[in-house]
Design an enzyme around this catalytic site. Sequence first.
Site, PDB file in Angstrom:
ATOM      1  N   GLU A 122     -10.796   4.764  -7.625  1.00  0.00           N
ATOM      2  CA  GLU A 122     -10.760   5.468  -6.336  1.00  0.00           C
ATOM      3  C   GLU A 122     -10.433   6.944  -6.558  1.00  0.00           C
ATOM      4  O   GLU A 122      -9.278   7.351  -6.492  1.00  0.00           O
ATOM      5  CB  GLU A 122      -9.685   4.855  -5.408  1.00  0.00           C
ATOM      6  CG  GLU A 122     -10.019   3.477  -4.883  1.00  0.00           C
ATOM      7  CD  GLU A 122      -9.085   3.028  -3.765  1.00  0.00           C
ATOM      8  OE1 GLU A 122      -8.128   3.778  -3.443  1.00  0.00           O
ATOM      9  OE2 GLU A 122      -9.311   1.936  -3.220  1.00  0.00           O
ATOM     10  N   HIS A 127      -8.200   8.685  -3.829  1.00  0.00           N
ATOM     11  CA  HIS A 127      -6.846   8.250  -3.445  1.00  0.00           C
ATOM     12  C   HIS A 127      -5.809   8.947  -4.313  1.00  0.00           C
ATOM     13  O   HIS A 127      -5.685   8.695  -5.514  1.00  0.00           O
ATOM     14  CB  HIS A 127      -6.736   6.729  -3.590  1.00  0.00           C
ATOM     15  CG  HIS A 127      -5.370   6.182  -3.267  1.00  0.00           C
ATOM     16  ND1 HIS A 127      -5.094   5.484  -2.106  1.00  0.00           N
ATOM     17  CD2 HIS A 127      -4.201   6.227  -3.956  1.00  0.00           C
ATOM     18  CE1 HIS A 127      -3.816   5.127  -2.095  1.00  0.00           C
ATOM     19  NE2 HIS A 127      -3.251   5.563  -3.217  1.00  0.00           N
ATOM     20  N   HIS A 152       0.013   3.911   1.114  1.00  0.00           N
ATOM     21  CA  HIS A 152      -0.187   4.601   2.397  1.00  0.00           C
ATOM     22  C   HIS A 152       0.933   4.250   3.374  1.00  0.00           C
ATOM     23  O   HIS A 152       1.235   5.011   4.284  1.00  0.00           O
ATOM     24  CB  HIS A 152      -1.536   4.210   3.011  1.00  0.00           C
ATOM     25  CG  HIS A 152      -2.696   4.853   2.332  1.00  0.00           C
ATOM     26  ND1 HIS A 152      -2.996   6.187   2.482  1.00  0.00           N
ATOM     27  CD2 HIS A 152      -3.628   4.365   1.483  1.00  0.00           C
ATOM     28  CE1 HIS A 152      -4.072   6.483   1.763  1.00  0.00           C
ATOM     29  NE2 HIS A 152      -4.473   5.396   1.136  1.00  0.00           N
ATOM     30  N   SER A 195       0.836  -1.203   0.000  1.00  0.00           N
ATOM     31  CA  SER A 195       0.000   0.000   0.000  1.00  0.00           C
ATOM     32  C   SER A 195       0.869   1.250   0.000  1.00  0.00           C
ATOM     33  O   SER A 195       1.822   1.363   0.761  1.00  0.00           O
ATOM     34  CB  SER A 195      -0.889   0.027   1.244  1.00  0.00           C
ATOM     35  OG  SER A 195      -1.470   1.314   1.386  1.00  0.00           O
ATOM     36  N   ASP A 198      -5.702  10.131   1.157  1.00  0.00           N
ATOM     37  CA  ASP A 198      -7.108  10.039   0.772  1.00  0.00           C
ATOM     38  C   ASP A 198      -7.777  11.365   1.080  1.00  0.00           C
ATOM     39  O   ASP A 198      -7.545  11.959   2.125  1.00  0.00           O
ATOM     40  CB  ASP A 198      -7.811   8.909   1.533  1.00  0.00           C
ATOM     41  CG  ASP A 198      -7.349   7.538   1.046  1.00  0.00           C
ATOM     42  OD1 ASP A 198      -6.799   7.473  -0.061  1.00  0.00           O
ATOM     43  OD2 ASP A 198      -7.531   6.567   1.784  1.00  0.00           O
TER      44      ASP A 198
HETATM   45 ZN   LIG Z   1      -6.059   5.439  -0.242  1.00  0.00          ZN
END
Ligand SMILES: [Zn+2]
Length: 353
Positions: free
Chosen positions: A323, A326, A268, A266, A275
């Site tokens: 998304e 994101h 992140h 990820s 996000d």
């Molecule tokens: Zn995300």
Amino acid sequence: MQITFKDKVLSLYRRTIRKHKWLKMPMLVLSVILLAIDRLIRNLKAGLHKYIVVIASMTFAFVSCSFSSVIWGDGQYDFTYDVTSYYYETEASAAALAVEADIDTTMIEDDEEPDEIELIDPETLDDISELDTVSGADIVGIIEQADTEDDQAAVEEKNGDPQFSRDDWQLVLVNKNHPIAEDYNFTLGTIKGAMQCDERIIPDLYSMLEAALNDGVNLVICSPYRDDSRQQMLFDRKVNKYTAQGMSYMEAYKVAAQTVTIPGSSEHQIGLAIDMISDNYSSLNAGFGDTAAGKWLAEHAHEYGFIIRYPEGKEDITGIEYEPWHLRYVGKNAASVLHDESITLEEFWEKYL
Ligand SMILES: [Zn+2]
């Protein structure tokens, strides 16, 4: 022991500056004047007329210089004024913006989980109710214009056609096939409160939030950096949910991987993904792409080095559902290329690296 006039003046001087440091210079000047007058009077008494003119001239010159440059000089006086007015201005506007942009995070709750697993149940929806959010207005209130060493800008200046390198941290490719390297290293910086991300992207992030706010869009950051255990927890929770619905573990794992990034892959976890929602749309779902904030990001994020990492229609390439919330930092040069050519980071790697 006889206390002279000079002793009294010096004692007064010391006592005053001990209490009020800022009075040091005026008190020094005053003391000099008093001592000079005292000397003058004593000299007059002694009949030393020849020194009078010299001392009087020197005193006058010294006093007038000191007063004009130190007490009423432009620098000090204006500085005080500026700091004070800046303080009141920022306090007032930050307060006003905070009221305008106040987000009630308790309103952001887990949506009803859809029965159809194809429906997007984003990775971060669960996060929002647990973590604080921070909005563009909040950020603008605390902006410190950091001295950005803009490496990308430097590259841009050197040659109009930017060269890209596989070793550039901004371009690191992280997905199911490219997990985060074990020796990947970066420094976390604080966005606000407990929210963190790679410190190198914060100046551009702030600039983006500020620019959006100027266009009437109050972006809200809701899930930046996540440590490994948090990502693992989110993933496990999703797998458990699907196995509870009767799927085999392998099936559940596969489906979960479409909505929650597999731990270790990820963005992140390397602090380069953010996000975003907005103050009037707080669900992480495809509908965000149709909001003013979603559209603003699609149109302008690249100007600040960010891309919509999982675009619509590219699911088969990214392996992740659409998304629109994101954002991934890749630097301004690469972001412009990705935006202008409507390609994903995977395609960018194929073509340029
Ligand atoms: Zn995300």
